[in-house]
Enzyme design. Structure first.
Site, PDB file in Angstrom:
ATOM      1  N   LEU A 174      18.987 -90.147 -14.274  1.00  0.00           N
ATOM      2  CA  LEU A 174      18.213 -90.536 -15.458  1.00  0.00           C
ATOM      3  C   LEU A 174      19.080 -91.896 -16.169  1.00  0.00           C
ATOM      4  O   LEU A 174      20.240 -91.740 -15.862  1.00  0.00           O
ATOM      5  CB  LEU A 174      18.333 -89.059 -16.021  1.00  0.00           C
ATOM      6  CG  LEU A 174      17.525 -88.142 -15.533  1.00  0.00           C
ATOM      7  CD1 LEU A 174      17.434 -87.105 -16.645  1.00  0.00           C
ATOM      8  CD2 LEU A 174      16.016 -88.839 -16.424  1.00  0.00           C
ATOM      9  N   GLU A 228      24.632 -75.829  -1.982  1.00  0.00           N
ATOM     10  CA  GLU A 228      25.467 -76.171  -0.548  1.00  0.00           C
ATOM     11  C   GLU A 228      25.604 -75.280   0.365  1.00  0.00           C
ATOM     12  O   GLU A 228      25.101 -74.135  -0.331  1.00  0.00           O
ATOM     13  CB  GLU A 228      27.214 -76.452  -1.117  1.00  0.00           C
ATOM     14  CG  GLU A 228      27.432 -77.764  -2.159  1.00  0.00           C
ATOM     15  CD  GLU A 228      27.021 -79.259  -0.999  1.00  0.00           C
ATOM     16  OE1 GLU A 228      27.065 -78.690  -0.500  1.00  0.00           O
ATOM     17  OE2 GLU A 228      26.289 -79.879  -2.195  1.00  0.00           O
ATOM     18  N   ASP A 239      30.746 -78.526 -10.506  1.00  0.00           N
ATOM     19  CA  ASP A 239      29.995 -79.914 -11.023  1.00  0.00           C
ATOM     20  C   ASP A 239      29.576 -80.106 -12.331  1.00  0.00           C
ATOM     21  O   ASP A 239      29.706 -80.884 -12.778  1.00  0.00           O
ATOM     22  CB  ASP A 239      29.250 -79.492  -9.844  1.00  0.00           C
ATOM     23  CG  ASP A 239      28.284 -81.012  -9.290  1.00  0.00           C
ATOM     24  OD1 ASP A 239      29.014 -81.372  -9.577  1.00  0.00           O
ATOM     25  OD2 ASP A 239      27.271 -81.454  -9.763  1.00  0.00           O
ATOM     26  N   LYS A 243      30.770 -82.992 -14.472  1.00  0.00           N
ATOM     27  CA  LYS A 243      29.533 -84.220 -15.073  1.00  0.00           C
ATOM     28  C   LYS A 243      29.654 -84.098 -16.840  1.00  0.00           C
ATOM     29  O   LYS A 243      30.421 -85.622 -17.687  1.00  0.00           O
ATOM     30  CB  LYS A 243      28.351 -84.071 -15.051  1.00  0.00           C
ATOM     31  CG  LYS A 243      27.583 -84.247 -13.289  1.00  0.00           C
ATOM     32  CD  LYS A 243      26.778 -83.268 -13.448  1.00  0.00           C
ATOM     33  CE  LYS A 243      25.986 -83.263 -12.326  1.00  0.00           C
ATOM     34  NZ  LYS A 243      24.915 -82.621 -12.068  1.00  0.00           N
ATOM     35  N   GLY A 357      18.038 -84.965  -6.308  1.00  0.00           N
ATOM     36  CA  GLY A 357      16.952 -85.835  -5.574  1.00  0.00           C
ATOM     37  C   GLY A 357      17.219 -87.025  -4.755  1.00  0.00           C
ATOM     38  O   GLY A 357      18.275 -87.775  -5.498  1.00  0.00           O
TER      39      GLY A 357
END
Length: 376
Positions: A174, A228, A239, A243, A357
């Site tokens: 994105l 994971e 995580d 970000k 993905g």
């Protein structure tokens, strides 16, 4: 038609790295026609070896590497396969871990101005190689968030460097980072950022909304490969925090990880147990999350794992949001980022779409490579 060549080195050949390499091979004609550009891989590295030819790795070598990694074999297994790689000689160095200083001598003259080094690992050890690449005049493209999420004094040179691109660190493919840069470059002032930035936790919240018990939803996400091997690596929220820290720093707020409060989706007492023990005791958490989703739904709300940040810090955790809100409408692995700015004060600027993905993430990386090739 003149086609200029840009050489590329890829660190990491997991799902994203392999998808990127396939896209590099499959888009040659499109790039030549649209951008008059040819991207030539000269180096591939995994955690056990480096495949390198500064003149350009032959297609036979690239396809052999893809076959090996798809089969779960390290690059070092290609050593001695003279029928496949007769022209590489000792360029394949087994036992050279990605990111450790030992890899740098093997890269040698391959790190030079105009080459683009791509880090699609999740390794904390690639930093020396990344810094050496920038010092040598290379461009640098990151999908690896870790080098940008350390102490600000240590990572500030990365953010200040004109030859760094890192779109895929937030939101996969994105245009989140590029949108933020557009706002800043046009003189807007960002006041706050909010979003759902984990496809894995988005899937979990959707399943909880459907009435699936927490333990079953986590187990299903794990079996589908959404988490994971130890699902706590996703459930701990770190995580997402990385970000959001990257977005905050890009916005000009030099925050540290300690400036974000992070709610893990399991109690602290389960942080130190083995993966097997955690999976075994997960059903004891079902009641808590069933109660939380039930209370939210009774108020016309649902649960989403939301990150919010401003100039002074932020928070990451499970939040009840209205069903009919943009966050409440998210389903599965969709990501959503809302920028509130001086211009977009009443209605935020929103970037939303699939945020996970390998193919999507690899396309984000490829876009950065193409962008950087135009200026390096």
């Amino acid at each position: 038609m003149d086609v200029r060549q840009t050489t590329v080195i890829i660190l990491g050949l997991g799902n994203v790295g392999r998808a990127l390499l396939r896209q590099l091979l499959d888009t040659r004609a499109v790039l030549a026609r649209r951008a008059r550009l040819r991207l030539t891989p000269i180096g591939l590295a995994d955690s056990q070896g480096l495949l390198l030819d500064p003149t350009g790795l032959p297609d036979e070598a690239l396809h052999a590497a893809l076959r090996a990694k798809t089969d779960g074999r390290p690059l070092s297994t290609l050593v001695g396969q003279d029928d496949i790689l007769p022209y590489l000689g000792d360029a394949l160095q087994p036992g050279t871990p990605v990111g450790q200083d030992t890899i740098l001598p093997y890269l040698g003259d391959a790190l030079q101005s105009g080459t683009i080094l791509v880090d699609v690992t999740a390794s904390p050890k690639t930093e020396p190689t990344l810094r050496a690449a920038l010092d040598a005049g290379c461009g640098l493209v990151l999908a690896n968030k870790i080098p940008l999420a350390g102490p600000w004094a240590k990572v500030k040179p990365f953010f200040d460097h004109p030859h760094l691109r890192y779109e895929a660190t937030v939101g996969a493919g994105l245009p989140v980072i590029s949108t933020l840069h557009y706002l800043l470059d046009t003189g807007d002032q960002v006041t706050g950022i909010e979003g759902c930035l984990s496809g894995t936790l988005g899937y979990l919240c959707t399943e909880l909304e459907r009435g699936v018990p927490y333990s079953a939803a986590v187990s299903q996400a794990r079996s589908l490969g959404y988490t994971e091997p130890d699902p706590r690596e996703d459930l701990n929220g770190r995580d997402v925090a990385r970000k959001m820290l990257i977005l905050a720093r890009t916005a000009g707020w030099p925050l540290e990880m300690a400036d974000l409060t992070v709610e893990p989706l399991y109690p602290e007492r389960l942080a130190g147990v083995s993966t097997e023990e955690f999976m075994a005791v997960m059903p004891t958490l079902d009641k808590e999350y069933t109660t939380r989703i039930g209370e939210a739904q009774a108020r016309g709300q649902t649960l989403r794992y939301v990150a919010r940040v401003g100039p002074d810090g932020g928070e990451v955790g499970l939040v009840a949001v209205p069903h009919d809100s943009p966050l409440g409408a998210l389903r599965g692995p969709a990501n959503h980022v809302a920028f509130r700015t001086a211009r977009y004060a009443e209605i935020p600027l929103i970037v939303s779409g699939p945020g996970a993905g390998p193919k999507i993430t690899a396309a984000g990386v490829l876009g950065d490579i193409i962008n950087l090739a135009a200026i390096t």
